[in-house]
Design a protein around this motif. Structure first.
Motif: not given
Length: 822
Positions: A692-696, A713-719, A753-757, A771-777
């Motif tokens: 899931q490439l979060h909508e920027g 391409y800043e944040f991606a998640s599988d949950q 608000f968004l949270i994922g990993s 620049g792409m990472g997860e959004v556990s924070k």
């Protein structure tokens, strides 16, 4: 036009039909507009009573001393009375429009001295009694009822003058000016351009909830479409004076008998009289403060049941409501079983104009209620109807004898002639050309015989990959077929020197309930991780408003299709398939974490089953497309996606669950809120293009469904889980600031608000782009904005609240958007 040939003609009709708020037999309408003043001082007089002699048809002057009357039941004179003045009678011309000024002489008589003792406003205890008894007088609080209704809807072009008649564009339309008339409320001339009538059986039950309408007959000038016919009924025009707030185009207007009415209105007890042998009081009201969402007007209330017997409300001056220059609603109630006052006739008039002088439109709606039945059980056949509104077979084919017998009143000669006039207009070549041009701007396509060229806004754009991009696209028109539509496009970039193209076909198996098959192939570049509601990359506005050079576009070759089945209104399933090749690029490479040669492309074949539920959804349906008018209930989408390695070249096995919840609801008097929850989880091992490439959003255009301060391409998640909250205050605060309220700006706030990993196994497939990472924070952004600038512009100031150390990000930004709101 396509896919919605009637869409342009119906924009005003549907806008008006999402509202609504009487029974004579004379086929002439008498219209009077005027003012009443003191004969000596020339002071305008408020709350003067005027009535046609020998009838109960009348009105009172407003706070400006002005009045209007429009009725089929006029007599030849008008009686005027006012405390402290001699009564007067003036002759009027029946069946005509007239403007009159009435002067009253002050009565001369001697009285003894009196002492005025302060006390409570006599209207206030009456109002408290009305509020106390609303629960038993409000028809919506009854256990059950049914009735037959007659609905007449008319749309008119207003401010029609000699200058308009002399324009060359109307040379072929001179016959239509025989139908020009004058409106008593505004004094504007108007030309009817649309009329519809409907006879319906309506059934209501409070618990379990039943809200059904069966349209037995409908007659529409120039339109033969059942999806349009349903809007000629009653069910979509609910305005109930017993509600605390009357929602008009997303504005919650305070009812004059609201529980908090004393906070918003001044009340005046001005008369009392017998109505249907019941003693009633007449109370007039006006707003306490300027620009609050209120009305002016008066109502009659019975002194024993405290039920409303008659009411007329008019939009207060300068209410923050766009494109609505004036609005008047009137209601008359009938006594049922000697205990309940039930609606007898309700009328609504709306003047849609940019200004008072420009050409605009009138919308007029009249609903008459007959054969009212209370507490009768509703038949199982009615309760089991899948749609809230059903157009009976043959409803569009009732003959004139049926209508003459069923109408509660006879149409005037001009009203009856509108049907013929509209049909005649549609045969004029100039009219067809005019409609095609309007359709081009509304639907973005221009019709040329068997094809439609467009959408025109994609003809030219530019980006860093393609340079200048030129595109030609189109689709077949309804003239070609009303069952199947073909579409295609061809694009070329002068920097990458590459042609892109696409082909598609949509086949309508059934239109009600909807059942369709679609097949498409495309070879084009796209932005992965872009909101589906964002401006597309080949839109000129995207090119102009971009805030970062876009090197992140990716070449995609895709064969896709779907089968859609609507089980009944509100519930549908869609089975999608997608065979997709996503190609690497210099900016977005596909490099294995473990090393080795770079992956040229990611190949994936997937199946997705979507279930969509939106209770009581309303549509306007064309031959292929349909426009949702939404619902007061939330929309829920649930999707299951699966892919298996080796099937048609798929490189990965995974499953994905996705749930989306969307709800728009009012919080009167504080405006309305949009609330979105979006959650998903991917099971299996996949590379980052399939996460899931979060909508920027890397443009300055505001996107309600994207994170406006997030890069692609800043944040991606599988949950993941996200929440979006957007509240529109509708001018609640700014309307109270003396200078600001003249601008009619409105406040809006947003929070996202968004949270994922991302699991370790998915991090080890392909190297992530820079620049792409997860959004556990958690990621969060918030904004405040002003909308309704020049009625169409929205500007938001948005702050990014977390992940402030990420590279190439903005901590604060201004986003703008264009929107048409009332």
């Amino acid at each position: 036009m396509k896919k919605n040939k009637n869409k342009t003609k119906l924009i005003l009709i549907i806008a008006f039909s999402t509202l609504a708020f009487t029974q004579t037999s004379i086929a002439q309408i008498t219209k009077i507009r005027g003012k009443v003043m003191d004969a000596d001082t020339k002071e305008l007089l408020s709350f003067v009573t005027l009535a046609f002699k020998g009838t109960s048809i009348g009105t009172i002057t407003d706070s400006k001393g002005e009045f209007f009357l429009e009725t089929r039941g006029a007599t030849d004179s008008l009686s005027i009375s006012y405390v402290g003045y001699d009564p007067k009678s003036v002759a009027i011309r029946k069946g005509q429009y007239q403007e009159i000024t009435i002067e009253l002489k002050a009565a001369s008589f001697a009285i003894e001295g009196i002492t005025v003792v302060p006390g409570e406003n006599p209207a206030h205890p009456i109002l408290r009694s009305i509020i106390k008894n609303k629960w038993k007088n409000d028809p919506d609080k009854l256990e059950s009822y049914s009735y037959e209704s007659y609905n007449k809807l008319e749309v008119d072009l207003n401010n029609v003058d000699d200058k308009m008649k002399q324009r060359k564009i109307f040379n072929q339309f001179q016959f239509i000016f025989d139908y020009v008339d004058t409106n008593a409320i505004t004094g504007k001339t108007f030309l009817p351009i649309f009329i519809s009538e409907a006879i319906s059986d309506y059934h209501y039950q409070r618990s379990p909830k039943v809200d059904k309408e069966v349209i037995k007959a409908t007659k529409i000038s120039g339109v033969k479409n059942e999806s349009v016919a349903q809007f000629t009924g009653k069910i979509y025009q609910k305005i109930n004076i017993y509600d605390n707030y009357i929602n008009v185009f997303d504005q919650g207007l305070v009812s004059p008998i609201a529980d908090a009415g004393l906070f918003y209105y001044k009340y005046y007890l001005i008369d009392s009289a017998f109505i249907d042998h019941k003693w009633c009081y007449q109370i007039s009201f006006k707003p306490k403060r300027k620009m609050e969402p209120t009305f002016t007007g008066d109502f009659w209330v019975n002194d024993s049941t405290w039920a409303i017997v008659k009411a007329q409300v008019r939009l207060a001056d300068k209410v923050n409501l766009n494109f609505v220059n004036d609005m008047v609603a009137s209601a008359e109630y009938q006594l049922i079983n000697d205990t309940l006052w039930f609606p007898k006739q309700i009328s609504l008039f709306v003047d849609f104009n940019l200004t008072d002088k420009t050409t605009g439109f009138f919308g007029r709606k009249t609903t008459a209620y007959n054969k009212v039945r209370l507490k009768e059980p509703i038949q199982d056949t009615i309760q089991s109807l899948q749609s809230n509104v059903v157009v009976q077979e043959g409803a569009l084919k009732q003959n004139e004898e049926y209508w003459n017998k069923t109408r509660p009143f006879e149409l005037t000669q001009k009203e009856a002639g509108i049907y013929r006039m509209v049909d005649s207009v549609q045969n004029v070549p100039m009219y067809k050309t005019f409609i095609d041009i309007i359709n081009m701007f509304v639907n973005y396509y221009y019709v040329v015989g068997y094809v439609e060229i467009g959408p025109y806004y994609k003809t030219y754009s530019f980006n860093e990959i393609e340079g200048n991009r030129f595109r030609v696209s189109g689709r077949t028109s309804n003239k070609f077929s009303k069952k199947i539509m073909f579409s295609s496009f061809l694009a070329y970039g002068d920097k990458d020197n590459r042609f892109k193209y696409g082909l598609g076909a949509l086949y309508m198996i059934k239109k009600k309930p909807r059942q369709a098959i679609n097949l498409e192939y495309k070879e084009d570049i796209e932005q992965l991780g872009q909101s589906p509601y964002a401006l597309t990359e080949d839109n000129l506005m995207t090119s102009v408003l971009r805030r970062n050079p876009n090197y992140k576009l990716t070449l995609v070759k895709e064969l896709s299709g779907y089968y859609q089945k609507e089980w009944f209104t509100g519930l549908s399933n869609t089975l999608n398939f997608s065979y997709r090749n996503i190609y690497s690029s210099d900016s977005i490479p596909f490099k294995y974490v473990s090393g080795g040669p770079e992956l040229n492309k990611v190949t994936n074949f997937s199946l997705t089953l979507n279930t969509r539920w939106l209770k009581d959804e309303k549509f306007v349906t064309g031959e292929f497309d349909r426009v949702s008018l939404g619902s007061k209930f939330p929309e829920v989408n649930f999707e299951i996606t699966g892919s298996y390695k080796g099937v048609l070249g798929s490189q990965f096995t995974y499953a994905k669950l996705h749930v989306n919840y969307y709800h728009k609801f009012t919080i009167n008097p504080f405006g309305y809120t949009r609330f979105i929850i979006d959650c998903g989880k991917i099971f299996g091992t996949v590379p980052y293009p399939l996460l899931q490439l979060h909508e920027g959003n890397e443009t300055y255009a505001f996107d309600r469904f994207a994170f406006n301060m997030m890069n692609y391409y800043e944040f991606a998640s599988d949950q993941y889980s996200s929440i979006t909250l957007e509240h529109h205050f509708q001018g609640f605060f700014l309307n109270r600031i003396p200078l600001m309220r003249r601008l009619k700006w409105r406040e809006v706030t947003t929070g996202k608000f968004l949270i994922g990993s991302i699991s370790d196994k998915n991090k080890k497939v392909l190297e992530f782009p820079y620049g792409m990472g997860e959004v556990s924070k958690p990621y969060a952004e918030a904004g405040i904005g002003i909308e309704n600038i020049f009625k169409v512009i929205r500007i938001d100031a948005t702050w990014r609240l977390t992940h402030l150390d990420n590279p190439n990000i903005e901590k604060f930004g201004i986003r703008a958007g264009l929107q048409i709101i009332f």
